[in-house]
Design an enzyme around this catalytic site. Structure first.
Site, PDB file in Angstrom:
ATOM      1  N   THR A 118      28.272   1.250  37.449  1.00 14.86           N
ATOM      2  CA  THR A 118      27.547   2.061  36.409  1.00 14.86           C
ATOM      3  C   THR A 118      28.484   3.512  36.426  1.00 14.86           C
ATOM      4  O   THR A 118      28.794   3.681  37.450  1.00 14.86           O
ATOM      5  CB  THR A 118      26.241   2.288  36.807  1.00 14.86           C
ATOM      6  OG1 THR A 118      25.680   3.540  36.171  1.00 14.86           O
ATOM      7  CG2 THR A 118      26.044   2.624  38.135  1.00 14.86           C
ATOM      8  N   TYR A 142      20.101   5.185  42.476  1.00 15.25           N
ATOM      9  CA  TYR A 142      20.601   3.927  41.675  1.00 15.25           C
ATOM     10  C   TYR A 142      22.158   4.123  41.576  1.00 15.25           C
ATOM     11  O   TYR A 142      22.561   3.243  42.093  1.00 15.25           O
ATOM     12  CB  TYR A 142      20.026   4.166  40.372  1.00 15.25           C
ATOM     13  CG  TYR A 142      20.733   3.356  39.334  1.00 15.25           C
ATOM     14  CD1 TYR A 142      20.704   1.851  39.210  1.00 15.25           C
ATOM     15  CD2 TYR A 142      21.595   3.866  38.260  1.00 15.25           C
ATOM     16  CE1 TYR A 142      21.490   1.147  38.591  1.00 15.25           C
ATOM     17  CE2 TYR A 142      22.433   2.935  37.306  1.00 15.25           C
ATOM     18  CZ  TYR A 142      22.296   1.537  37.568  1.00 15.25           C
ATOM     19  OH  TYR A 142      22.980   0.852  36.749  1.00 15.25           O
TER      20      TYR A 142
HETATM   21  N1  UFG Z   1      16.004  10.607  27.416  1.00 17.06           N
HETATM   22  C1  UFG Z   1      15.209  11.213  26.629  1.00 17.06           C
HETATM   23  N2  UFG Z   1      13.925  10.691  26.452  1.00 17.06           N
HETATM   24  C2  UFG Z   1      13.605   9.327  26.817  1.00 17.06           C
HETATM   25  C3  UFG Z   1      14.624   8.626  27.364  1.00 17.06           C
HETATM   26  C4  UFG Z   1      15.751   9.224  27.722  1.00 17.06           C
HETATM   27  O1  UFG Z   1      15.193  12.558  26.358  1.00 17.06           O
HETATM   28  O2  UFG Z   1      12.496   9.130  26.380  1.00 17.06           O
HETATM   29  C5  UFG Z   1      17.222  11.173  27.671  1.00 17.06           C
HETATM   30  C6  UFG Z   1      17.551  11.125  29.139  1.00 17.06           C
HETATM   31  O3  UFG Z   1      17.097  12.354  29.527  1.00 17.06           O
HETATM   32  C7  UFG Z   1      19.193  11.270  29.073  1.00 17.06           C
HETATM   33  C8  UFG Z   1      19.476  10.159  28.038  1.00 17.06           C
HETATM   34  O4  UFG Z   1      18.374  10.517  26.956  1.00 17.06           O
HETATM   35  O5  UFG Z   1      19.506  12.513  28.848  1.00 17.06           O
HETATM   36  C9  UFG Z   1      19.782   8.896  28.164  1.00 17.06           C
HETATM   37  O6  UFG Z   1      18.884   8.335  29.157  1.00 17.06           O
HETATM   38  P1  UFG Z   1      18.789   6.855  29.353  1.00 17.06           P
HETATM   39  O7  UFG Z   1      17.563   6.529  30.438  1.00 17.06           O
HETATM   40  O8  UFG Z   1      18.883   6.092  28.314  1.00 17.06           O
HETATM   41  O9  UFG Z   1      20.154   6.547  30.116  1.00 17.06           O
HETATM   42  P2  UFG Z   1      20.543   7.075  31.551  1.00 17.06           P
HETATM   43  O10 UFG Z   1      21.781   7.961  31.111  1.00 17.06           O
HETATM   44  O11 UFG Z   1      19.658   7.835  32.649  1.00 17.06           O
HETATM   45  O12 UFG Z   1      21.280   5.876  32.460  1.00 17.06           O
HETATM   46  C10 UFG Z   1      22.209   4.865  31.795  1.00 17.06           C
HETATM   47  C11 UFG Z   1      22.153   3.769  32.748  1.00 17.06           C
HETATM   48  C12 UFG Z   1      23.005   3.739  33.756  1.00 17.06           C
HETATM   49  C13 UFG Z   1      24.395   4.619  33.630  1.00 17.06           C
HETATM   50  C14 UFG Z   1      24.063   5.723  32.832  1.00 17.06           C
HETATM   51  C15 UFG Z   1      25.327   6.573  32.697  1.00 17.06           C
HETATM   52  O13 UFG Z   1      20.593   3.128  32.846  1.00 17.06           O
HETATM   53  O14 UFG Z   1      23.107   2.658  34.380  1.00 17.06           O
HETATM   54  O15 UFG Z   1      23.183   5.528  31.608  1.00 17.06           O
HETATM   55  O16 UFG Z   1      25.717   7.079  31.456  1.00 17.06           O
HETATM   56  F1  UFG Z   1      24.845   4.921  34.774  1.00 17.06           F
END
Ligand code: UFG
Length: 334
Positions: A118, A142
């Site tokens: 990741t 994670y």
């Molecule tokens: N977000 C919101 N509201 C929501 C969900 C997400 O504002 O309801 C925001 C988060 O705060 C973040 C962005 O959208 O800023 C993306 O969040 P995600 O939960 O979709 O994904 P993450 O970036 O946290 O994590 C994902 C994968 C990881 C990876 C990461 C790297 O789960 O494995 O992307 O970019 F490492």
């Protein structure tokens, strides 16, 4: 001879798309999955063995019954905020279970692995476009659980004839364009999935976590990659090792990013639904901006993405979400 491959977590969202592409490419697939978030119907090719990587006897029986040419290891917990709240769950299921799997591979002479890592291993780097040789500094459990798994794989490779391709995923989204597969995890937290649930009425509204980041509109930037392009990278990774090209660590992303607001706007435009969105505090463990430098995967695997377009990613996710909602409301009509 057909290659026989083990796919851990092959009943899950990403794993199931890869299994379908592997099956279509002629691989003989065995899926090992505990069905904690995966589904039996999602295994469209090969054989499904229901079992847990935490169970040494089940793992031993699996490797004793099959001669695998390679392993693709997807099975893991993947939710950043959950890992902050319950870190040991991540070290157990991600790190320790990778150790169990590597032990079984080593005992049974299986010497090729494609590992799902990741972008979270990079943490909060100074630059926004990330190359693979940056120092690893995860800021959440994670990412740390995956970094430790990467390290175990590399150390075992140094001490044995193991070859590996470690794929560092950026933000995976979208679905099979024919809606045969898609993200079907209950209580999903990923942005595009959550927004699509809002658009289809499965969820009443959503929050934006943090609007005071130093980005163009104050919300986090991520590099969203279509799951079918990520899946094709896995097939290419297997071929790369079969051709005797050795080990690689490769980013999987498109090299450009979209803010949370931009993503939500696309979901609203394509669905025609103006669902409620509220602004909330930053979410723990979120880096400001993450984008992949993807030169290396393009060069080493001859990987050519086919879905590098946010509208396409969102449209396939929306189509899947509608299909999935209808199917849950009417389970006999599949
Ligand atoms: N977000 C919101 N509201 C929501 C969900 C997400 O504002 O309801 C925001 C988060 O705060 C973040 C962005 O959208 O800023 C993306 O969040 P995600 O939960 O979709 O994904 P993450 O970036 O946290 O994590 C994902 C994968 C990881 C990876 C990461 C790297 O789960 O494995 O992307 O970019 F490492």
């Amino acid at each position: 001879m057909t290659d026989r491959v083990l796919v851990t977590g092959g009943a899950g969202y990403i794993g199931s798309h890869v299994v379908r592409q592997l099956g279509e490419a002629g691989y003989d697939v065995v899926v090992f999955d505990n069905l904690s978030t995966g589904h039996e119907w999602a295994v469209t090719h090969g054989e499904l063995v229901v079992g847990d990587l935490a169970d040494p006897e089940a793992l031993e029986a699996l490797f004793a019954a099959n001669e695998f040419d390679a392993v693709l290891h997807f099975a893991a917990h993947i939710i950043v905020p959950e890992s902050v709240a319950d870190p040991l769950k991540y070290y157990r299921n991600n790190t320790r279970n990778t150790l169990n799997l590597l032990g079984a591979m080593s005992r049974h002479g299986v010497n090729r692995i494609v590992f799902s890592s990741t972008a979270a291993v990079y943490g909060m780097p100074d630059q926004q476009v990330l190359t693979e040789d940056l120092p690893l500094a995860p800021i959440n459990p994670y990412g740390a659980s995956k970094m430790m798994s990467e390290r175990m794989i590399m150390d075992l490779a140094s001490a044995s004839d193991l070859d590996y391709v470690i794929l560092r995923y950026f933000n995976v989204a979208g679905a099979d364009p024919q809606t045969r597969l898609g993200q079907a995890t209950p209580e999903a937290t990923h942005l595009i999935k959550v927004a699509c649930e809002c658009a289809t009425g499965a969820r009443g509204g959503m929050q934006i976590f943090g609007t005071d980041y130093g980005t163009r509109d104050g919300t986090c930037v991520r590099d969203y990659i279509h799951v079918e392009d990520l899946a094709s990278a896995h097939v290419r990774a297997l071929e790369h090792m079969q051709q005797g090209n050795g080990s690689e660590i490769l980013n999987c992303g498109y090299g450009r990013g979209f803010t949370v607001r931009e993503v939500i706007d696309v979901v609203k435009r394509l669905s025609g639904v103006d669902f409620p969105v509220t602004e909330a505090e930053r979410r723990a463990g979120d880096p400001e901006a993450l984008m992949a430098d993807n030169q290396r995967i393009r060069r080493r695997l001859d990987w050519v993405p086919a879905y590098d377009d946010l509208d396409t990613i969102v449209q396939t996710a929306l189509d899947w979400e509608r299909h999935w909602q209808a199917r849950q409301n009417n389970p006999t009509d599949q």
